[in-house]
Enzyme design. Structure first.
Site, PDB file in Angstrom:
ATOM      1  N   SER A 197       0.821  -1.214   0.000  1.00 16.93           N
ATOM      2  CA  SER A 197       0.000   0.000   0.000  1.00 16.93           C
ATOM      3  C   SER A 197       0.853   1.261   0.000  1.00 16.93           C
ATOM      4  CB  SER A 197      -0.939  -0.011   1.209  1.00 16.93           C
ATOM      5  OG  SER A 197      -0.211  -0.090   2.416  1.00 16.93           O
ATOM      6  N   GLN A 213      -4.759  -6.247   3.366  1.00 17.02           N
ATOM      7  CA  GLN A 213      -4.590  -6.960   4.625  1.00 17.02           C
ATOM      8  C   GLN A 213      -5.565  -6.562   5.734  1.00 17.02           C
ATOM      9  OE1 GLN A 213      -0.441  -7.406   5.851  1.00 17.02           O
ATOM     10  NE2 GLN A 213       0.224  -7.117   3.729  1.00 17.02           N
ATOM     11  N   CYS A 253      -1.134  -3.160  12.409  1.00 17.91           N
ATOM     12  CA  CYS A 253      -2.493  -3.189  12.970  1.00 17.91           C
ATOM     13  C   CYS A 253      -2.469  -3.730  14.393  1.00 17.91           C
ATOM     14  CB  CYS A 253      -3.427  -4.003  12.100  1.00 17.91           C
ATOM     15  SG  CYS A 253      -5.160  -3.766  12.551  1.00 17.91           S
ATOM     16  N   THR A 289      -0.435   1.145  10.568  1.00 18.71           N
ATOM     17  CA  THR A 289      -1.732   0.811   9.989  1.00 18.71           C
ATOM     18  C   THR A 289      -1.842   1.344   8.562  1.00 18.71           C
ATOM     19  OG1 THR A 289      -2.828   2.866  10.676  1.00 18.71           O
ATOM     20  CG2 THR A 289      -2.789   1.049  12.287  1.00 18.71           C
ATOM     21  N   CYS A 326      -7.205   2.782  14.157  1.00 22.92           N
ATOM     22  CA  CYS A 326      -7.391   1.373  14.489  1.00 22.92           C
ATOM     23  C   CYS A 326      -8.887   1.067  14.504  1.00 22.92           C
ATOM     24  CB  CYS A 326      -6.783   1.041  15.850  1.00 22.92           C
ATOM     25  SG  CYS A 326      -4.991   1.191  15.920  1.00 22.92           S
TER      26      CYS A 326
END
Length: 413
Positions: A29, A58, A176, A322, A356
């Site tokens: 990403s 993901q 994450c 993240t 998150c």
């Protein structure tokens, strides 16, 4: 979406003549997002180095493991996300020399560059816990952190009617940070709906002093864990696995004591670090035990090499790793790289924003957004961010994937 064919050669990749204006290491990403933004700004001669022919979304793997999404929806061909005009070298970077401005590829080919964007992500250190590499994917052990195991997580959850389920979180930084506990909540909610929750002991092993680094969200998660009867072991870590005996050792770092716990289901999250070749490179931050790349926390420029920027999970930044963080970092890196190309000091700043999405039930979620100072930075300020909401779950399941594929990876968002 663009449709690209990787430039390949029999044996080692052949280096192109001359220096490439921009080399991007990593086609996840972060790398794709920065490359797309640079192309939109008119930059030419961008080479992206990525060995895999599959690109994964993901963030949805938690829902795959929770039985709420099929794995196939998280996968696309890598060539379909490479921006038009970006040269894709399907190879593996194995070294970088920032003094000579060279990236070495597997097979020995060298790629000379003028500017470098480091976005190789991180690696899963399955061997970091004795016995874990041998146990994961077998019998009653799974992990949502790898696509080959995430569907198995749901199989184990769905088939469990009684016994002990353990969910672990490593002490290292990880991508994450909420995912290790989200799957515990999804499992508990499923068992509650199946009316077997009372027959299952759930243990959540957390290395930190609280369930979440922002106190307000930590308090909500404490209530969620209590609602499901989850035993939370704070300041603790899984330090060994015996797959044959179905036992783990949990070490309490506050007291130094060790406890052997038998399990009927183990969802294990491995320790994580920078790729080994990055750890050994001059770009690694000496202050990072995991070898993450040194980067100014606001400009994301390397402190010693002004032509190098780090973005995404590999950057040693004091914020959670993240996809939402990448979404905010990518325009900063692209903008600051353009500044450097034009002889200007970096002018764009990253404030540490991360997000998150904390799934607390199969139809409820908290959206925790905050910056370097742990101040809440809600995208939807009129909604109470400390309340579990079905709308937030719908946003994660159905809203965020198209935003990712059609907005973030194309440089539009």
């Amino acid at each position: 979406m663009a449709r690209q064919t990787p430039q390949e050669a029999p044996g080692p990749l052949a280096p192109a003549p001359g220096r490439h204006r921009v080399a991007v290491v990593g086609g996840g990403s972060a790398g794709v997002s920065v490359a797309a933004r640079l192309r939109r700004a008119g930059v030419t001669d961008i080479t992206l180095i990525e060995p895999s022919d599959t690109h994964w979304y993901q963030p949805l793997w938690t829902l795959v493991g929770g039985g709420q999404a099929p794995l196939r929806t998280t996968r696309r061909r890598q060539g379909s996300v490479i921006p038009d005009g970006v040269r894709w070298l399907r190879g593996r970077a194995v070294a970088v020399d920032p003094e000579e401005r060279l990236v070495t590829l597997s097979g020995g080919a060298e790629l000379p560059y003028e500017h470098l964007v480091m976005a190789p992500g991180l690696q899963l250190d399955w061997d970091g816990v004795p016995g874990l590499a041998e146990a994961v994917g077998h019998d009653r052990v799974s992990s949502n952190y790898a696509p080959e195991y995430a569907p198995r997580t749901w199989e184990l959850i769905r088939g469990m009617r009684s016994g002990t389920a353990v969910f672990t979180h490593p002490a290292s930084p990880l991508k994450c940070g909420g995912a290790p506990q989200k799957i515990a909540y999804l499992a508990a909610d499923h068992w509650r709906r199946q009316k077997v929750l009372g027959d299952i002991r759930i243990i959540l092993v957390i290395p930190d002093a609280a369930l979440f680094k922002v106190p307000a969200w930590s308090q909500v998660l404490e209530q969620v864990a209590a609602r499901y009867g989850i035993e939370v072991r704070l300041r603790s870590e899984m330090t060994a696995v015996d797959g044959d005996a179905r036992e783990i050792i949990v070490t309490d770092h506050a007291t130094g004591t060790q406890e052997t716990i038998g399990y009927d289901l183990l969802h294990a999250v491995p320790p994580q670090s920078a790729p080994d070749w990055v750890k050994a490179s001059p770009l690694a931050d000496p202050a990072s035990a995991q070898g993450f790349i040194a980067a100014d926390r606001h400009t994301l420029q390397h402190p010693r090499y002004e032509s190098v920027f780090a973005v995404g999970d590999v950057a040693n930044l004091p914020t959670s790793k993240t996809g939402a963080a990448v979404r905010k970092q990518a325009p900063v890196v692209a903008g600051n790289l353009l500044d450097v190309m034009n002889g200007r000091p970096p002018s764009h700043r990253y404030d540490g924003y991360t997000s998150c999405p904390l799934v607390t039930a199969r139809d409820r979620m908290l959206l925790a957004e905050f910056d370097y100072d742990l101040n809440p930075t809600p995208t939807f300020p009129l909604l109470d961010p400390f309340k579990e909401r079905r709308t937030m779950w719908l946003f994660k399941r159905y809203g965020l994937p198209p935003v990712y594929w059609h907005g973030m990876l194309t440089g539009r968002l």
